[in-house]
Design a protein around this motif. Structure first.
Motif, PDB file in Angstrom:
ATOM      1  N   GLU A 141       0.833  -1.214   0.000  1.00 48.54           N
ATOM      2  CA  GLU A 141       0.000   0.000   0.000  1.00 48.54           C
ATOM      3  C   GLU A 141       0.864   1.260   0.000  1.00 48.54           C
ATOM      4  OE1 GLU A 141      -3.284   0.854  -0.232  1.00 48.54           O
ATOM      5  OE2 GLU A 141      -3.537  -1.251  -0.816  1.00 48.54           O
ATOM      6  N   ALA A 142       1.918   1.261   0.796  1.00 44.15           N
ATOM      7  CA  ALA A 142       2.804   2.432   0.842  1.00 44.15           C
ATOM      8  C   ALA A 142       3.476   2.650  -0.513  1.00 44.15           C
ATOM      9  CB  ALA A 142       3.860   2.246   1.933  1.00 44.15           C
ATOM     10  N   LEU A 143       3.934   1.564  -1.131  1.00 37.67           N
ATOM     11  CA  LEU A 143       4.572   1.670  -2.444  1.00 37.67           C
ATOM     12  C   LEU A 143       3.567   2.136  -3.497  1.00 37.67           C
ATOM     13  CD1 LEU A 143       7.189   1.252  -4.008  1.00 37.67           C
ATOM     14  CD2 LEU A 143       6.506  -1.134  -4.359  1.00 37.67           C
ATOM     15  N   LEU A 144       2.342   1.601  -3.439  1.00 35.12           N
ATOM     16  CA  LEU A 144       1.307   2.009  -4.390  1.00 35.12           C
ATOM     17  C   LEU A 144       1.008   3.499  -4.246  1.00 35.12           C
ATOM     18  CD1 LEU A 144      -0.773   1.194  -6.543  1.00 35.12           C
ATOM     19  CD2 LEU A 144      -2.351   0.670  -4.675  1.00 35.12           C
ATOM     20  N   ALA A 204      -0.381   3.095 -11.945  1.00 35.80           N
ATOM     21  CA  ALA A 204       0.481   2.778 -10.807  1.00 35.80           C
ATOM     22  C   ALA A 204       0.281   1.320 -10.385  1.00 35.80           C
ATOM     23  CB  ALA A 204       0.193   3.718  -9.644  1.00 35.80           C
ATOM     24  N   ALA A 205      -0.978   0.884 -10.341  1.00 42.17           N
ATOM     25  CA  ALA A 205      -1.263  -0.512  -9.984  1.00 42.17           C
ATOM     26  C   ALA A 205      -0.702  -1.448 -11.048  1.00 42.17           C
ATOM     27  CB  ALA A 205      -2.763  -0.711  -9.830  1.00 42.17           C
ATOM     28  N   GLY A 206      -0.804  -1.073 -12.327  1.00 40.04           N
ATOM     29  CA  GLY A 206      -0.263  -1.891 -13.418  1.00 40.04           C
ATOM     30  C   GLY A 206       1.260  -2.009 -13.334  1.00 40.04           C
ATOM     31  N   VAL A 207       1.928  -0.900 -13.016  1.00 39.43           N
ATOM     32  CA  VAL A 207       3.388  -0.917 -12.891  1.00 39.43           C
ATOM     33  C   VAL A 207       3.807  -1.853 -11.752  1.00 39.43           C
ATOM     34  CG1 VAL A 207       5.364   0.495 -12.209  1.00 39.43           C
ATOM     35  CG2 VAL A 207       3.790   1.336 -13.961  1.00 39.43           C
ATOM     36  N   LEU A 208       3.123  -1.744 -10.618  1.00 34.53           N
ATOM     37  CA  LEU A 208       3.450  -2.619  -9.492  1.00 34.53           C
ATOM     38  C   LEU A 208       3.173  -4.085  -9.815  1.00 34.53           C
ATOM     39  CD1 LEU A 208       2.380  -0.682  -6.287  1.00 34.53           C
ATOM     40  CD2 LEU A 208       4.661  -1.162  -7.129  1.00 34.53           C
ATOM     41  N   MET A 209       2.069  -4.323 -10.534  1.00 38.48           N
ATOM     42  CA  MET A 209       1.742  -5.699 -10.912  1.00 38.48           C
ATOM     43  C   MET A 209       2.829  -6.263 -11.816  1.00 38.48           C
ATOM     44  SD  MET A 209      -0.805  -7.554 -13.484  1.00 38.48           S
ATOM     45  CE  MET A 209      -0.290  -6.408 -14.657  1.00 38.48           C
ATOM     46  N   CYS A 210       3.308  -5.492 -12.768  1.00 37.35           N
ATOM     47  CA  CYS A 210       4.385  -5.948 -13.660  1.00 37.35           C
ATOM     48  C   CYS A 210       5.678  -6.182 -12.874  1.00 37.35           C
ATOM     49  CB  CYS A 210       4.616  -4.939 -14.780  1.00 37.35           C
ATOM     50  SG  CYS A 210       3.290  -4.908 -15.992  1.00 37.35           S
ATOM     51  N   ALA A 211       5.970  -5.313 -11.922  1.00 36.73           N
ATOM     52  CA  ALA A 211       7.182  -5.479 -11.100  1.00 36.73           C
ATOM     53  C   ALA A 211       7.079  -6.753 -10.267  1.00 36.73           C
ATOM     54  CB  ALA A 211       7.385  -4.262 -10.205  1.00 36.73           C
ATOM     55  N   TYR A 212       5.913  -6.985  -9.655  1.00 34.30           N
ATOM     56  CA  TYR A 212       5.731  -8.200  -8.854  1.00 34.30           C
ATOM     57  C   TYR A 212       5.800  -9.451  -9.727  1.00 34.30           C
ATOM     58  CZ  TYR A 212       3.997  -5.139  -5.093  1.00 34.30           C
ATOM     59  OH  TYR A 212       3.869  -4.171  -4.127  1.00 34.30           O
TER      60      TYR A 212
END
Length: 147
Positions: free
Chosen positions: A71-74, A86-94
């Motif tokens: 949540e903090a990173l998002l 932002a959620a898409g970028v985090l999903m790709c990183a994960y």
């Protein structure tokens, strides 16, 4: 009249009593040992149960910490990008991290299985050489294939 040493009835009775006492003592000792083993097992299971609960609590806290970090990173990425991106970028990183870790794990497991297979094949070869069956030659005498 009985001669000395003819008292076989009382001697047999004493031997029977001694054997019975020995059997009772042995049975009691066995019962005590079984009780001691049971007590040790119950104590170990209680410790394991407590340890298991503590480990489950630690795992739960770890998952909650991971959720909070996400949540903090998002929110940090949302300050630069729109929420969806932002959620898409985090999903790709994960997903990239999961794939990379999965590939590394697969390579490590393969290396381990290959090393184990090689060691087993080497051991099997050594055992075959050590225990090679005896062969008969044309004269009927037996000889070994050992060097």
């Amino acid at each position: 009249m009985r001669a000395r040493g003819d008292n076989t009835e009382s001697a047999g009775g004493r031997m029977g009593d001694a054997a019975a006492r020995l059997a009772e003592d042995t049975a009691e000792l066995a019962r005590r040992e079984v009780r001691a083993i049971q007590d040790e097992a119950v104590t170990a299971l209680r410790r394991f149960g407590t340890g298991g609960l503590l480990l489950a609590g630690a795992g739960t806290c770890g998952v909650l910490a991971l959720g909070a970090a996400h949540e903090a990173l998002l929110r940090a990425v949302e300050s630069v990008l729109p929420r969806g991106k932002a959620a898409g970028v985090l999903m790709c990183a994960y997903a990239s991290g999961a794939i990379a870790l999965g590939v590394l794990a697969r390579n490590r497991i393969r290396a381990g299985t290959n090393a184990t297979a090689g060691a087993l094949e080497k051991e099997a070869g050594q055992l075959e050489q050590e225990h090679m069956p005896l062969r008969s030659d044309s004269t009927g005498s037996r000889k070994t294939d050992a060097p």
